[in-house]
Design a protein around this motif. Structure first.
Motif, mmCIF file in Angstrom:
data_model
loop_
_atom_site.group_PDB
_atom_site.id
_atom_site.type_symbol
_atom_site.label_atom_id
_atom_site.label_comp_id
_atom_site.label_asym_id
_atom_site.label_seq_id
_atom_site.Cartn_x
_atom_site.Cartn_y
_atom_site.Cartn_z
ATOM 1 N N LEU A 102 0.832 -1.202 0.000
ATOM 2 C CA LEU A 102 0.000 0.000 0.000
ATOM 3 C C LEU A 102 0.869 1.255 0.000
ATOM 4 C CD1 LEU A 102 -3.090 0.621 0.156
ATOM 5 C CD2 LEU A 102 -2.768 0.939 2.603
ATOM 6 N N MET A 103 1.933 1.245 0.787
ATOM 7 C CA MET A 103 2.838 2.385 0.845
ATOM 8 C C MET A 103 3.593 2.555 -0.471
ATOM 9 S SD MET A 103 4.279 1.838 4.743
ATOM 10 C CE MET A 103 5.236 3.370 4.830
ATOM 11 N N ASN A 106 1.774 4.513 -3.129
ATOM 12 C CA ASN A 106 1.440 5.887 -2.779
ATOM 13 C C ASN A 106 2.723 6.714 -2.755
ATOM 14 O OD1 ASN A 106 1.305 7.950 -0.302
ATOM 15 N ND2 ASN A 106 -0.758 7.774 -1.154
ATOM 16 N N GLU A 107 2.684 7.913 -3.357
ATOM 17 C CA GLU A 107 3.895 8.733 -3.455
ATOM 18 C C GLU A 107 4.482 9.058 -2.084
ATOM 19 O OE1 GLU A 107 5.397 13.019 -5.341
ATOM 20 O OE2 GLU A 107 3.351 12.291 -5.702
ATOM 21 N N GLU A 108 3.620 9.454 -1.162
ATOM 22 C CA GLU A 108 4.087 9.789 0.184
ATOM 23 C C GLU A 108 4.586 8.542 0.905
ATOM 24 O OE1 GLU A 108 2.409 12.626 3.828
ATOM 25 O OE2 GLU A 108 1.233 12.289 2.014
ATOM 26 N N GLY A 109 3.900 7.425 0.697
ATOM 27 C CA GLY A 109 4.326 6.169 1.301
ATOM 28 C C GLY A 109 5.675 5.714 0.777
ATOM 29 N N ARG A 110 5.907 5.871 -0.534
ATOM 30 C CA ARG A 110 7.205 5.496 -1.108
ATOM 31 C C ARG A 110 8.331 6.337 -0.516
ATOM 32 N NH1 ARG A 110 4.096 5.342 -5.864
ATOM 33 N NH2 ARG A 110 4.871 7.392 -6.532
ATOM 34 N N ARG A 244 -8.122 7.868 5.039
ATOM 35 C CA ARG A 244 -6.990 7.525 4.185
ATOM 36 C C ARG A 244 -6.077 6.579 4.973
ATOM 37 N NH1 ARG A 244 -2.218 11.768 2.255
ATOM 38 N NH2 ARG A 244 -0.560 10.196 2.206
ATOM 39 N N THR A 248 0.428 5.638 5.128
ATOM 40 C CA THR A 248 0.938 6.382 3.973
ATOM 41 C C THR A 248 1.098 7.868 4.279
ATOM 42 O OG1 THR A 248 -1.266 6.835 3.043
ATOM 43 C CG2 THR A 248 -0.215 4.755 2.419
#
Length: 273
Positions: A102-103, A106-110, A244, A248
Motif C-alpha cells: 500500500l505504501m 502511494n507517493e508519500e508512502g514510497r 486515508r 501512507t
C-alpha cells in the motif's frame, strides 16, 4: 500501552513463565550478531544496519512458540510490553506485507520507505514543535504528549522479523501510534486505546490491533462499556473504514499544517460528544 483481559485464560504456572523467559533468552543469546560492521553494512541505510545488529533470528517452530506464549503472557499481564511487541511481530507478517504494498503504491508512502524516518527525541525537536501556532499538527502532537506524560522514546525495537523492510513498517506503526491518538483526539486511557485500536485494525489489518480492540473492551468499566457500545465503537468503525490509510501519511512533513486541513485531507471526523 493497551491492556488486555486477564480473565479469559487461566494463569500459567511460574514454571511456564520460566520456560518462556529461558527460551526467549536462549534465542536472543544464540542469534545476536557481533557489533562489527560487515562490508554489506556499509551500503545499507541506518535503520537496516541497526535492525540487523539487533535482530533475533527464529525458526518457524520458535516463532509459533513465541506467538502462543506471548499472547498468553500479554493477556495475563498487560504490563509485559515486551510480550505484546513480540506478539505483533510473530503474527503480523501478512498484514505488514499488505501495508508495504500500500505504501509503495502511494507517493508519500514510497518516500517514507525510501527515507525511513524515525520518531524519537533525537530526531524530533519537541521544543520547536511546542513553539508552533496552536492550530498546527506539530503543536497538537507535543501538547498531547505532554498532557499524557508520554515520550516518543518508549517504543520497543523490532527484532523478530526476518525482512528489514517489514521490520521498518512495524517500527513505523509503533512510532506513529501516538500521532494517531493526537489527530483523532483520543486520550490514552483504556477507552481511548480500545477505540484507536479499532481504527488502526481497519486501517492496517494487523492481528495485534484486532486482538487489542476485542479483548481490551472486556477491561472497560461498566459506564465506559456503555459509552463504548453506544458511541465510541460505532464512530471507530466508521472512521476506520473511511479514512486515508494512516501508514501512507508522512506525519513529520505535516508539523506546520493546520490541523483542521489535515483532518479534512485524511477524511477524519472527530467524535461528537
Amino acid at each position: 500501552m493497551l491492556q488486555l483481559c486477564p480473565r479469559l485464560v487461566s494463569k500459567p504456572s511460574s514454571g511456564y513463565y520460566r520456560m518462556l523467559t529461558t527460551s526467549y533468552a536462549r534465542i536472543q543469546s544464540a542469534t545476536v550478531p557481533s557489533n562489527g560492521k560487515t562490508n554489506d553494512e556499509q551500503v545499507l541505510d541506518q535503520f537496516t544496519q541497526e535492525f540487523l545488529r539487533n535482530q533475533i533470528k527464529v525458526s518457524k517452530l520458535q516463532k509459533l512458540i513465541l506467538s502462543v506464549g506471548s499472547s498468553m503472557a500479554a493477556l495475563i499481564d498487560p504490563r509485559r510490553h515486551d510480550m505484546i511487541a513480540c506478539l505483533g511481530e510473530t503474527t503480523g507478517r501478512e498484514a505488514l506485507e499488505n501495508i508495504k504494498h500500500l505504501m509503495e503504491a502511494n507517493e508519500e508512502g514510497r518516500q517514507i520507505l525510501l527515507e525511513k524516518p524515525r520518531i524519537n527525541t533525537r530526531t524530533v525537536d519537541m521544543e520547536a514543535l511546542e513553539r508552533l501556532p496552536e492550530n498546527t499538527f506539530g503543536h497538537l502532537y507535543v501538547t498531547f504528549m505532554k498532557e499524557n506524560n508520554i515520550t516518543p522514546d518508549s517504543r520497543m525495537e523490532t527484532r523478530f522479523l526476518d525482512d528489514p523492510e517489514l521490520a521498518y513498517v512495524m517500527t513505523r506503526y509503533r512510532e506513529t501510534h501516538d500521532m494517531v491518538h493526537a489527530v483523532f483526539g483520543m486520550p490514552t486511557n483504556m477507552l481511548g486505546e480500545v477505540t484507536i485500536k479499532w481504527i488502526e485494525a481497519l486501517s492496517t489489518g494487523l492481528p495485534m490491533c484486532y486482538g487489542g480492540a476485542v479483548f481490551g473492551a472486556f477491561r472497560l468499566r461498566p459506564k465506559q462499556r456503555q459509552n463504548y457500545l453506544r458511541q465510541y465503537l460505532p464512530w471507530a468503525l466508521r472512521s476506520g473504514r473511511r479514512i486515508r490509510p494512516l501508514m501512507t501519511v508522512y506525519w513529520e512533513k505535516r508539523w506546520k499544517q493546520d490541523i483542521t486541513e489535515l483532518r479534512k485531507e485524511l477524511n477524519i471526523e472527530l467524535m461528537k460528544c
